[in-house]
Each structure stands twice: as C-alpha cells, then as structure tokens.
Design an enzyme around this catalytic site. Sequence first.
Site: not given
Ligand code: PSU
Ligand code: MN
Length: 330
Positions: A49, A111, A163, A167, A184
């Site tokens: 990615e 993003k 939220d 993914d 995380k």
């Molecule tokens: N978690 C990490 N590092 C990252 C991401 C998530 O530890 O770089 C990035 C990835 O690209 C993941 C995205 O798909 O953040 C998820 O974002 P959101 O929580 O806005 O869906």
């Molecule tokens: Mn989100």
Amino acid sequence: MASSALSRLSNLGGHIDPTGRENSVGGLIKVAPGVSEALSLGRAVVALESTIISHGMPYPQNLKTAKEVEAIVKENGAVPATIAILDGIPCVGLSAEELEKLAILGTKAQKTARRDVAHVVANGGNGATTVSATMFLAYMVGIPVFVTGGIGGVHRHGEHTMDISSDLTELGRTPVAVISAGVKSILDIPRTLEYLETQGVCVAGYKTNDFPAFFTETSGFKVPCRVDTPEDCARLIDANIKLKLGSGVLISVPIPKEHSASGSIIESSIQRALKEARHRSITGNAETPFLLARVNELTGGASLASNIALVKNNALVGAKVSVALSQLRE
Ligand code: PSU
Ligand code: MN
C-alpha cells in the site's frame, strides 16, 4: 486531462488471474511491466500500500523504508507491486521515480480509501491508497497477497461515532490475503475482532494464538485460527479462493521480539495522543494519521523504528507466502 491520461494507458493484455477470472480491467489500471509479466506467468507478486508512505511515515524515512521493503520482497523471490493513484491513473507497481514522487508528496497526496478512488481518478489527482483501496486494486489485477504494517479497525468509541475503517468491510468483500502486524491499540481491538467476524473474515495468527497489537506481540485477545509456515498460509489462501468465499484473509504477524521491548512506553504515548485527538476534535480519516504522527513525536522516534522493523518483517513473511502460493497453484 484525466481522461486523456486514462486513454493513454496501455492494455493489460487480458491474462487469467490467480482467482481464475479473465482479467477485465483492460486499460483502466496501469500495471508495471515486471508485475504484469509475473502475473501472466503465475509467479509470486506482493501488493504493497501507499498511505503508509505518504501519511504513515515522514520523508525521507518513508522513501528509504518503501525501497527496503521492495528489496526484501525481491530477495525472497517475489515481485513487489506498490499501488497508488498518480495523475488520476491507478498504478500497480511503481518505478523508482514514481515511488520518490509519492514519498515527497507525503500528505499532499490524498489519502485514498475505497470511497475516494473514483473521485481521485476523475480529478486526475495523486492518491495514496489505504488498505481498502489497495486490496480492491490488487484484486482487480489478480494479486492475491498484500503486505502492510497495520490495518485500520473499529475506533475507540466507535459504537457511538460509527468510525469503523473501510479496511474491515473491504476484508469482508474482497478475496485478498492481507499480512499485517494486527491493529494498533489506538483502536478498539476486541470490537475490531468482532467486526471482522461479522464480515466473515478469516483471521489467522502467524506462529501465535494471540492477535498482535502492532507495537506489541499480543493484544490479550485470541485469534480464531493459527498458521505456522508460509505453506500453511498458502493452503489457507488457496482454499479461500477455491471456495469462492469472496472475503479476505487477515494473517497477523507479531512484531519481532527484539523490537517489541519499547511496547509499554509506546502504549503510554498512545493514551496521551488519544486524549489530545479528542481534545482537538480530530476525527474521521484525519484521526489515524494524527495519532501515528503524534505517537512518533512523543516517543522520540522509537515508534517509527518499531514500525519500520515490523513492516520489513511482514514483507519477508508476505514474500514467502506469495512464493508458496504460486508453487501450490502451479
Ligand atoms: N495503521 C497503521 N499505519 C497506517 C495505517 C493504519 O498502523 O499507515 C493506514 C493504512 O493505510 C490503513 C489506513 O488502511 O491508515 C486506515 O485509515 P482509517 O482508520 O481512516 O480507515
Ligand atoms: Mn474512519
């Protein structure tokens, strides 16, 4: 501009992808020659990615890490395919110049999750793809194995804010195996696991019964299945494809022991960053990049070093899994 860029794209050549479908994306997605060749020969390819490059790490460590990750994939017998949208064109496999452009753009690149793909393409923009958008594009060109650091999940208080990272729904709808170090603890891990179950996603622990929590080897929660070798992973992915379940597989690889020592220090920084995010009303898709950057500041770079180490380890495992899968499907 975007439409002429699209019309300049070379055709993929209609190969049969590893999921058994005739490739039907002709002309919409630019596939690097090395990636296209490997796919048509049934050789191992690993998707990577790009949000991790643009929003997950600062320049120049992001470029260095991206290059090192690609090198690890190559050294272990697979072809790396970093995925991003450049000038409105979804690209699978980036040249050295393209990788550098993305790394320098950093957070100026958009993003791009699944919901954003059409918009970035239509506007001729530069999009760094998250796990959801990368899975989608990998599937479209027939790449069954994808390596990242950590995936998104159910955010804390997600039961109120709703939220939940796309993914997780992408894992529910796209048959690609994602290799990550779990999620995380900036997220709600038990609810993330519940949601993955709801989505029908097979979650496996690599050489462990515990679901890892990115910086630490365990989250305190169990995984529903365990795999111990790249061949185990390949059989699991192959069965998932052959059964046409349509959903993805999440293979969670714990951070290597020698890099997990700083886990508890990082954990206290995560708690502080979470409080700050709430105080400053940082929400939505800005929350994850904010937390990643803030935790890195608060730990004086320790979290970045761990992050880099675990991504490289995931790349090593992912390349081996991809090679085992291509041998199994010969
Ligand atoms: N978690 C990490 N590092 C990252 C991401 C998530 O530890 O770089 C990035 C990835 O690209 C993941 C995205 O798909 O953040 C998820 O974002 P959101 O929580 O806005 O869906
Ligand atoms: Mn989100």
